[in-house]
Design a protein around this motif. Structure first.
Motif, PDB file in Angstrom:
ATOM      1  N   VAL A 200     -22.825 -11.244 -30.744  1.00  0.00           N
ATOM      2  CA  VAL A 200     -21.609 -11.136 -30.125  1.00  0.00           C
ATOM      3  C   VAL A 200     -20.852  -9.610 -30.628  1.00  0.00           C
ATOM      4  O   VAL A 200     -21.126  -8.999 -31.684  1.00  0.00           O
TER       5      VAL A 200
ATOM      6  N   THR B 116     -16.473 -10.070 -26.958  1.00  0.00           N
ATOM      7  CA  THR B 116     -17.062 -11.232 -26.656  1.00  0.00           C
ATOM      8  C   THR B 116     -16.050 -12.527 -26.654  1.00  0.00           C
ATOM      9  O   THR B 116     -15.139 -12.456 -27.460  1.00  0.00           O
TER      10      THR B 116
ATOM     11  N   ARG C 192     -23.319 -11.929 -22.774  1.00  0.00           N
ATOM     12  CA  ARG C 192     -23.184 -11.155 -21.930  1.00  0.00           C
ATOM     13  C   ARG C 192     -23.716  -9.790 -22.331  1.00  0.00           C
ATOM     14  O   ARG C 192     -24.386  -9.714 -23.421  1.00  0.00           O
TER      15      ARG C 192
ATOM     16  N   SER D 284     -27.454 -12.508 -26.437  1.00  0.00           N
ATOM     17  CA  SER D 284     -26.100 -12.432 -26.475  1.00  0.00           C
ATOM     18  C   SER D 284     -25.452 -13.343 -25.199  1.00  0.00           C
ATOM     19  O   SER D 284     -26.230 -13.573 -24.079  1.00  0.00           O
TER      20      SER D 284
ATOM     21  N   GLU E 142     -23.742  -6.024 -25.390  1.00  0.00           N
ATOM     22  CA  GLU E 142     -23.215  -6.383 -26.757  1.00  0.00           C
ATOM     23  C   GLU E 142     -24.109  -6.070 -28.014  1.00  0.00           C
ATOM     24  O   GLU E 142     -23.570  -6.425 -29.053  1.00  0.00           O
TER      25      GLU E 142
END
Length: 261
Positions: free
Chosen positions: A229, A234, A94, A92, A97
C-alpha cells in the motif's frame, strides 16, 4: 467488479475441492548453495544506473532504505519457513503503489541469505515491466512460455552480479491474461519452479487486485501473499476489499510503501 467476484467464487470453490492449491513437501536443506550453477539460464548484463534509478537495493549504499527492506525480507522469510511455504504473490489494491519495487527488493534481499535461491516472476501479463528495472530487453517471457512450446530455460534470466537470483519476464502483452494465469499449465509451472531447486523462494509480481481478475485467478496456486500500500494514497476501503478478495490464500501482511517516516 463482476469478473472479480466470479474469479473469487471460482478460487474459493477450487480451494474447497483441493484443486486450487498445489500440495508440496517441505524443501530439503541445501548442503552447498555455491554448487548451484545456472548452466541453461541466460546470464545478462544489466544497467547499474537503471537499477539505481529504480531503487533496487543491489545498486544502493547501505542505509535506512536498505535496512528497512532487510527487515521486511527477514520477517517474510521467517513466516515462510515456519509454514514450509516456498511461493509468495506480491500485489497491491491499485496501480503505481510500488509493488514491483517491493517484489524485486524482497527477492534480492532473500537471495543474499546463505541457503536460499530466488526467482521473481513478472506475472503482470498486460503491463509487465520488471525487465526495465534492470535495463534488460528479453526476447521471450511468461506469455510465450504459456502459449507456445518454448523451454523454461529460454525465458529465465540471471542479471549478472546477482548470485542465486533469477527473473522471469512477463513477455508480450496479452489481454486474455486472466485465463492463462488461472490455467492448469500456470499452476504446473509453479510446481516445477518450486521443485527445481531445494530451498528456492518464488516471488510473483502480480497486477493490482482491484484492476483486473488476473490476480484472483492465480493466487490459489501460491502459498501466500503480501499486499503493498502507498502511504497517504491507498484508500482504506480499497485495502479492505483487496484483503477480502485475497482471502483464498495466506496473507502474510501489508507493506507501507513510499512513507516519509
Amino acid at each position: 467488479m463482476e469478473k472479480i467476484k466470479q474469479a473469487l467464487d471460482k478460487a474459493r470453490q477450487e480451494r474447497k475441492q483441493g484443486t486450487g492449491q498445489v500440495a508440496r513437501q517441505p524443501a530439503q536443506p541445501v548442503v552447498d548453495l555455491s554448487s548451484i550453477k545456472y548452466t541453461k539460464t541466460q546470464s545478462v548484463e544489466g544497467s547499474h544506473e537503471r537499477m539505481r534509478e529504480n531503487r533496487l537495493v543491489s545498486s544502493m549504499e547501505h542505509g535506512e532504505y536498505t535496512d528497512a527492506l532487510k527487515i521486511l525480507s527477514t520477517q517474510v522469510l521467517q513466516r515462510m519457513k515456519e509454514n514450509h511455504w516456498s511461493s509468495i504473490a506480491v500485489t497491491s489494491p491499485r496501480k503505481a503503489e510500488g509493488k514491483t519495487t517491493i517484489a524485486l527488493n524482497l527477492g534480492i534481499s532473500i537471495s543474499k541469505e546463505v541457503e536460499y535461491t530466488v526467482l521473481v516472476v513478472d506475472a503482470n501479463m498486460r503491463h509487465g515491466n520488471m525487465h526495465e528495472y534492470f535495463g534488460i530487453k528479453p526476447k521471450h517471457g511468461l506469455s510465450e512460455y504459456l502459449t507456445s512450446d518454448i523451454e523454461l530455460s529460454d525465458v529465465l534470466i540471471n542479471p549478472k552480479g546477482l548470485d542465486h537470483f533469477v527473473i522471469l519476464p512477463s513477455g508480450s502483452p496479452l489481454q486474455a491474461s486472466s485465463e492463462l494465469l488461472g490455467s492448469p499449465k500456470m499452476c504446473s509451472l509453479v510446481e516445477e519452479l518450486t521443485s527445481r531447486y531445494p530451498k528456492r523462494i518464488i516471488i510473483f509480481d502480480l497486477p493490482p487486485v482491484l484492476e483486473t481478475a488476473d490476480t484472483l485467478a492465480f493466487v490459489p496456486c501460491v502459498d501466500s501473499a503480501l499486499v503493498v500500500v502507498e502511504d497517504d494514497v491507498t484508500k482504506e476501503s480499497d485495502l479492505k476489499t483487496a484483503i477480502e478478495l485475497l482471502s483464498v490464500t495466506n496473507i502474510i501482511g501489508t507493506v507501507l510503501n513510499k512513507s516519509m517516516y
